[in-house]
Scaffold this motif. Structure first.
Motif, PDB file in Angstrom:
ATOM      1  N   GLU A 390      40.363  38.449  48.567  1.00  0.00           N
ATOM      2  CA  GLU A 390      40.998  38.206  47.263  1.00  0.00           C
ATOM      3  C   GLU A 390      40.903  39.422  46.339  1.00  0.00           C
ATOM      4  N   GLU A 391      39.798  40.141  46.441  1.00  0.00           N
ATOM      5  CA  GLU A 391      39.611  41.312  45.570  1.00  0.00           C
ATOM      6  C   GLU A 391      40.663  42.384  45.888  1.00  0.00           C
ATOM      7  N   LEU A 392      40.875  42.591  47.194  1.00  0.00           N
ATOM      8  CA  LEU A 392      41.862  43.588  47.592  1.00  0.00           C
ATOM      9  C   LEU A 392      43.266  43.153  47.174  1.00  0.00           C
ATOM     10  N   PHE A 394      43.992  41.344  44.634  1.00  0.00           N
ATOM     11  CA  PHE A 394      44.113  41.545  43.185  1.00  0.00           C
ATOM     12  C   PHE A 394      44.388  43.015  42.870  1.00  0.00           C
ATOM     13  N   TYR A 395      43.704  43.883  43.571  1.00  0.00           N
ATOM     14  CA  TYR A 395      43.892  45.320  43.355  1.00  0.00           C
ATOM     15  C   TYR A 395      45.356  45.707  43.592  1.00  0.00           C
ATOM     16  N   LEU A 396      45.921  45.193  44.679  1.00  0.00           N
ATOM     17  CA  LEU A 396      47.317  45.512  45.000  1.00  0.00           C
ATOM     18  C   LEU A 396      48.271  44.896  43.975  1.00  0.00           C
ATOM     19  N   LYS A 397      47.993  43.644  43.590  1.00  0.00           N
ATOM     20  CA  LYS A 397      48.878  42.981  42.631  1.00  0.00           C
ATOM     21  C   LYS A 397      48.802  43.654  41.264  1.00  0.00           C
ATOM     22  N   ALA A 398      47.606  44.129  40.927  1.00  0.00           N
ATOM     23  CA  ALA A 398      47.441  44.814  39.641  1.00  0.00           C
ATOM     24  C   ALA A 398      48.258  46.107  39.593  1.00  0.00           C
ATOM     25  N   ARG A 399      48.751  46.541  40.759  1.00  0.00           N
ATOM     26  CA  ARG A 399      49.611  47.722  40.781  1.00  0.00           C
ATOM     27  C   ARG A 399      51.083  47.338  40.827  1.00  0.00           C
ATOM     28  N   GLY A 400      51.337  46.045  40.675  1.00  0.00           N
ATOM     29  CA  GLY A 400      52.725  45.591  40.628  1.00  0.00           C
ATOM     30  C   GLY A 400      53.299  45.144  41.952  1.00  0.00           C
ATOM     31  N   ILE A 401      52.448  45.059  42.974  1.00  0.00           N
ATOM     32  CA  ILE A 401      52.938  44.639  44.290  1.00  0.00           C
ATOM     33  C   ILE A 401      52.918  43.108  44.351  1.00  0.00           C
ATOM     34  N   ALA A 403      52.686  39.211  45.427  1.00  0.00           N
ATOM     35  CA  ALA A 403      51.655  38.587  46.258  1.00  0.00           C
ATOM     36  C   ALA A 403      51.986  38.635  47.753  1.00  0.00           C
TER      37      ALA A 403
END
Lengths: 443, 251
Positions: A390-392, A394-401, A403
């Motif tokens: 989940e942490e990874l 979130f990291y990707l989603k926080a960059r606009g990618i 889900a």
């Protein structure tokens, strides 16, 4: 009392017995291998289809999973060959010399047999059996003798397959692609048997693909015996991509010489019930090997990888890496056994299996085993199974990618770490393209 | 209208109250520093802004350019121009940094209805920014942050920010674990992005970073609220006196 317990035969077992009696004299090589077939069938009959109380088949209960035996495949007609030709188009990404089998029979007109490289000989197993070829056939069933019941069944019914020889020191520039296409109109049983002998110092890349239509319920039993000479360098990549109704049993039997390099990769996205067996024996010193694989399963697919890596000589290194991605009710089984024989000192073997579960209903079964009879070795194994981090995500989603895309990226990376073990860049890319396609179909 | 407005924000994590009615307004083009002792809620605010789901907002609102973003998914916030530079950037083995950067940039462009960047154009942009930050091309081919030192990870965060060109950059303890040289490089990367349209919330425990990224406004956070606001001199005062006085005020 010493009464022998004879369990009641299942419908599939009965059908196989009837079938064997009816076809055994018509199978290729009655004179050369008739007795071998008889013996093999007796061995099968004595054990029957393996079930969950047979330790090696604990997670893949063939008696339950194989309700019936399909009739033996008939030689392909023009229509079947045309369908096979269409199926070959899906393999275009793999740039290789193709040797094509349709419904278990060698089809020269679909194969690339022109200008064979020096040192390469390609032939048909059925023709060799029928002709009583005394050369390569001496190795048949002898590469690493096994009592395995799936192999016994294959030996009893074996029809056609590839017979390949790579001469000493020959280096094949182009991968050799054995393609087994199931293209019959009716579901059939297909028994293919191949034998590949790669002499010392030779270099060869072998790809083995099994494809069939998505609706097919074929039953495939494929055996490949592979003999790798001293100081040879061989890669074998097996792609299982049949329809989700197919039953696929396959066995790689490999004997590896000294100071060789050997890389195996098993890639499974197809088939309903798949059992990939690999029995690999390191019989000479100083060999370095990687035995890897990846399975991507969805729906109700079941894929079992059963590996026995036998270190029978000193100073060999092997790395076993298997990853599975499981969606829906997909189930992966990994049984991996590393055996280190008493003289195989300085063996360095590490086995790792990881399963990624994308659904609550998916299942991964891992059974690693080490049997070590030498006292100066490094052996280890590890297994994990879990969901995406989940942490990874979130990291990707926080960059606009988004889900879904973030998940796909992580799944691709997970499989990619196993695929990286393939040395040939083109084949690595071809497999990663398949991973991407699988992920796209999921989204 | 302010670029960012946080109004009376109350946040719980695992049932524990971390933010207790936090108010914060950040104007366009300004740099706000958020300082405070450990456990005062600095990182919680950063994660709530970015949309991490373990943080439960029980009251209040967060407006980005007038739009309430609390109901938006993290990726939607990013597309609207919010960027969080992580205190502990994650390692993603198997995903090459280049692939990651490109996927992120194109995902954002696509969501905004812009065309994806061509490969040469993308590579040119990455090279430019990476060069300024002293990030080797070889690092970009490796898995995201895999085998990167602490300083390299932080530089990689700034690289991402420079490529994605957010309207609001939230820097969560970007100075932690950096030596003075790395700190200067990172601060230089941030300063290069300062513009009248772009704002920053710089979260830090120490004043040191603010010598290099000079803030317009400094806030002191304690027990989940802003307890003092001033200019850059406030940061220097804190360096001299510590946080104890603010913790006592709250008691």
């Amino acid at each position: 009392m010493n009464a022998e317990v004879l369990p009641i035969k299942t419908a599939a077992e009965t059908a196989l017995a009837t079938s064997f009696a009816a076809v055994k004299d018509a199978l290729p090589g009655a004179a050369a291998v008739g007795a071998l077939r008889e013996d093999a069938f007796r061995r099968f009959e004595a054990e029957g289809l393996p079930h969950r109380r047979v330790e090696e088949w604990k997670y893949t209960d063939l008696r339950a999973l194989m309700r019936e035996a399909k009739p033996l495949a008939v030689p392909p007609d023009a229509a079947a060959k045309a369908r096979a030709k269409d199926a070959l188009a899906t393999l275009a990404a793999i740039d290789a010399r193709r040797i094509v089998f349709v419904d278990g029979a060698f089809v020269p007109e679909l194969s690339d047999l022109a200008s064979l490289e020096p040192g390469l000989t390609v032939g048909s197993m059925a023709q060799a059996l029928a002709g009583g070829d005394r050369g390569l056939l001496a190795h048949l069933g002898q590469v690493v003798p096994t009592q395995d019941v799936a192999v016994a069944l294959n030996t009893a019914f074996m029809g056609d397959g590839a017979l390949i020889h790579v001469a000493q020191g020959a280096a094949l520039a182009q991968p050799l692609h054995l393609v087994f296409v199931n293209a019959g109109r009716e579901a059939a049983s297909i028994f293919v048997r191949s034998l590949v002998v790669i002499e010392s110092g030779a270099r060869a890349m072998l790809v083995e693909s099994h494809v069939g239509s998505s609706a097919s319920e074929d039953q495939v039993n494929a055996v490949l015996e592979l003999k790798v000479g001293d100081a040879a360098h061989v890669d074998h990549i097996k792609i299982t991509d049949e329809g989700a109704g197919a039953l696929h049993l396959s066995t790689l039997i490999a004997a590896i010489g000294a100071h060789a390099r050997f890389n195996e990769f098993m890639f499974t996205t197809g088939g309903g019930v798949v059992r990939n067996q690999a029995f690999v024996r390191f019989g000479g010193e100083g060999t370095v090997a990687g035995i890897r694989g990846a399975s991507l399963l969805k729906g109700r697919q079941h894929a079992d990888t059963t590996l026995v890596a036998e270190h029978a000589a000193a100073d060999c290194t092997s790395r076993e890496v298997f990853r599975s991605v499981l969606d829906d009710e997909g189930r992966s089984v990994f049984q991996g056994k590393i055996i280190v024989r008493p003289h195989a000192q300085k063996t360095d073997a590490k086995m790792v299996t990881n399963a990624l579960l994308l659904s609550e209903r998916a299942e991964a079964d891992n059974k690693p085993e080490l049997e070590i009879f030498a006292d100066d070795v490094q052996c280890g194994h590890g297994a994990t199974s879990g969901a995406l981090d989940e942490e990874l995500l979130f990291y990707l989603k926080a960059r606009g990618i988004p889900a879904k895309e973030a998940q796909a990226l992580l799944i691709q990376a997970f499989v990619g770490e196993a695929v990286e073990g393939i040395e040939h860049a083109g084949l690595r890319d071809a497999l990663m393209d398949r991973v991407v396609a699988w992920l796209r179909a999921r989204a | 209208m302010h670029l960012l407005e946080v109004k009376n924000l109350h946040v719980e994590v695992d049932g524990k109250k971390i933010l207790n009615g936090l108010d914060l307004s950040v104007g366009r083009g300004s740099v706000h520093a958020l300082m405070g002792p450990n456990g005062s809620g600095k990182s919680t605010l950063a994660h709530v802004l970015a949309g991490k789901d373990a943080y439960v907002v029980t009251q209040g609102e967060v407006l980005l350019d007038g739009e309430d973003i609390l109901a938006l998914a993290p990726e939607q916030r990013a597309v609207r121009g919010l960027f969080l530079a992580f205190q502990y950037p994650f390692e993603i083995p198997g995903v090459a940094t280049m692939t990651f950067l490109r996927t992120a940039l194109n995902a954002q462009r696509k969501s905004r209805g812009e065309a994806e960047l061509s490969t040469p154009e993308f590579l040119k942009r990455v090279r430019e920014v990476a060069g300024k930050l002293g990030i080797e091309q070889e690092m970009l081919r490796r898995g995201v942050n895999v085998g990167f030192s602490g300083g390299e990870k932080k530089r990689n965060e700034i690289l991402q920010m420079a490529l994605l060109q957010p309207r609001l950059g939230v820097l969560d303890e970007t100075d932690s674990g950096l030596d003075i040289d790395a700190l200067k490089v990172v601060a230089g990367g941030v300063n290069a992005l300062r513009s009248p349209e772009r704002s920053f919330v710089v979260i830090t425990h120490y004043q040191r970073l603010l010598n290099y990224i000079v803030p317009d406004v400094v806030h002191v956070l304690s027990r989940g609220r802003i307890v003092k606001t001033g200019d850059k001199a406030l940061a220097l005062d804190l360096e001299a006196t510590g946080y104890a006085q603010y913790q006592e005020e709250m008691a």
